[in-house]
Design a protein around this motif. Sequence first.
Motif, short mmCIF file in Angstrom:
data_model
loop_
_atom_site.label_atom_id
_atom_site.label_comp_id
_atom_site.label_asym_id
_atom_site.label_seq_id
_atom_site.Cartn_x
_atom_site.Cartn_y
_atom_site.Cartn_z
N ARG A 10 0.95 -1.23 0.03
CA ARG A 10 0.01 0.02 -0.02
C ARG A 10 0.86 1.27 0.06
O ARG A 10 2.14 1.07 0.37
CB ARG A 10 -0.86 -0.01 1.18
CG ARG A 10 -1.80 -1.11 1.22
CD ARG A 10 -2.50 -0.78 2.54
NE ARG A 10 -1.73 -0.26 3.57
CZ ARG A 10 -2.30 0.28 4.60
NH1 ARG A 10 -3.28 0.05 4.85
NH2 ARG A 10 -1.56 0.44 5.71
N ASP B 124 -2.39 7.36 0.95
CA ASP B 124 -4.05 7.37 1.16
C ASP B 124 -4.73 7.99 -0.07
O ASP B 124 -4.56 7.75 -1.07
CB ASP B 124 -4.65 7.70 2.17
CG ASP B 124 -4.49 6.99 3.48
OD1 ASP B 124 -3.76 6.00 3.41
OD2 ASP B 124 -5.45 7.00 4.30
N ASP C 190 -13.15 4.58 0.94
CA ASP C 190 -13.19 3.41 0.20
C ASP C 190 -12.66 3.74 -1.43
O ASP C 190 -11.88 2.96 -2.01
CB ASP C 190 -14.64 3.03 -0.17
CG ASP C 190 -15.30 2.32 0.80
OD1 ASP C 190 -14.49 1.91 1.70
OD2 ASP C 190 -16.61 2.28 0.92
N GLU D 86 -8.79 3.90 -0.92
CA GLU D 86 -8.27 2.32 -0.93
C GLU D 86 -8.36 1.68 -2.35
O GLU D 86 -7.37 1.12 -2.85
CB GLU D 86 -9.27 1.43 0.10
CG GLU D 86 -9.04 0.15 0.32
CD GLU D 86 -9.87 -0.58 1.31
OE1 GLU D 86 -10.70 -1.40 0.82
OE2 GLU D 86 -9.60 -0.32 2.41
N ARG E 99 -1.24 -1.89 1.86
CA ARG E 99 -2.26 -0.84 1.19
C ARG E 99 -2.30 -1.33 -0.17
O ARG E 99 -3.34 -1.12 -0.93
CB ARG E 99 -1.56 0.61 1.24
CG ARG E 99 -1.78 0.92 2.69
CD ARG E 99 -1.16 2.35 2.92
NE ARG E 99 -1.60 3.26 2.08
CZ ARG E 99 -0.97 4.62 1.80
NH1 ARG E 99 0.05 4.80 2.52
NH2 ARG E 99 -1.69 5.45 1.25
N LEU F 145 -4.80 -4.00 -0.46
CA LEU F 145 -6.33 -3.43 -0.23
C LEU F 145 -6.55 -3.05 -1.62
O LEU F 145 -7.86 -3.10 -1.91
CB LEU F 145 -6.28 -2.35 0.76
CG LEU F 145 -5.93 -2.83 2.22
CD1 LEU F 145 -6.23 -1.45 3.14
CD2 LEU F 145 -7.05 -3.85 2.57
#
Length: 323
Positions: A25, A28, A96, A99, A153, A156
């Motif tokens: 990941r 963000d 969401d 992600e 991440r 994800l």
Amino acid sequence: MAEDRRGQRPARGGASAGRGGSSSRSSDARGGSGRSSSSSGDSRGRSSSRGDAPRGGSKDGAKGGSSRGGYQGKSDSRSQDRAFRGRAEPKVRTADQAEYDGPELPEDVTGAELDRGVRAQLKGLPEKLAARVARHLAAAGVLIDEDPELAYRHTLAARARASRLAVVREATGEAAYAAGHYDVALAELRAAKRMNGATDYLPIMADCHRALGNPEQAIKLAKSPSVANFSTEAKAEMTLVEAGARRDMGQLDAALRTLELAPLTSKSRSAWAVRLRYAYADTLESAGREADALAWFHRTHAIDSDEITDAAERADQLERRQS
């Protein structure tokens, strides 16, 4: 982050987050940038510089306290409205969406780094989607040791695109485990197990129970019938977790008995053999059997050519204590 249980924490061995491909990941939310438009609000040409009243204004041009008249004020208002509408607020990405976006993919990671078996499981996806998921999994595999949180991440992002694939859920679980997100790891590995029926990750699941403060559940998994069919290495991993769970419960004697049933005297120099011996020596010391512990720390160091434990240092400490 993950607790450092030297010689006790099971090794990651799945097809995803390990060497064969996983995901990592990164940053963000990278919020969308709205267009920025400026309007000068200049109304030149719309008002008269002469003393006569502008069209639509009062005859003497003084109504409303402005010598420029009502029409000019209306023009200013419209201009300001246009300027306001032109400055769009930046779009804020939801959790969401962030992600799903995932971290930036390294340019040198193509997805070809994945094991053939992992790539085969992605073939049911549309081509472009499969390529993106593969790159996230591969990036996670590259990063999982040096930056497990970033690897997590990436997984994800892969899960957000292909949550129905067992290999993706397995990768997410292993990366979450490496990053210390034990509740997520447990849930993801359970999902993978439901999808493909595999039992390979039972040691990791058991260790997640330990980390979450449920040693009884860890022991329950260690007693699963499928453990009898594990490879020697996988059995060693489960033994380490079971012994650790016994120690968590204050059952040192039971932990020693669990380890003594394992192949402690194996001639193998593999990591699993090193870690078994180290766990046994460490438990002996905790039980107050320092002389025995010293002997097993030496035996551990004798086969630990890669120095994955601090057995030599522990032995030195015990020797100084006893002298």
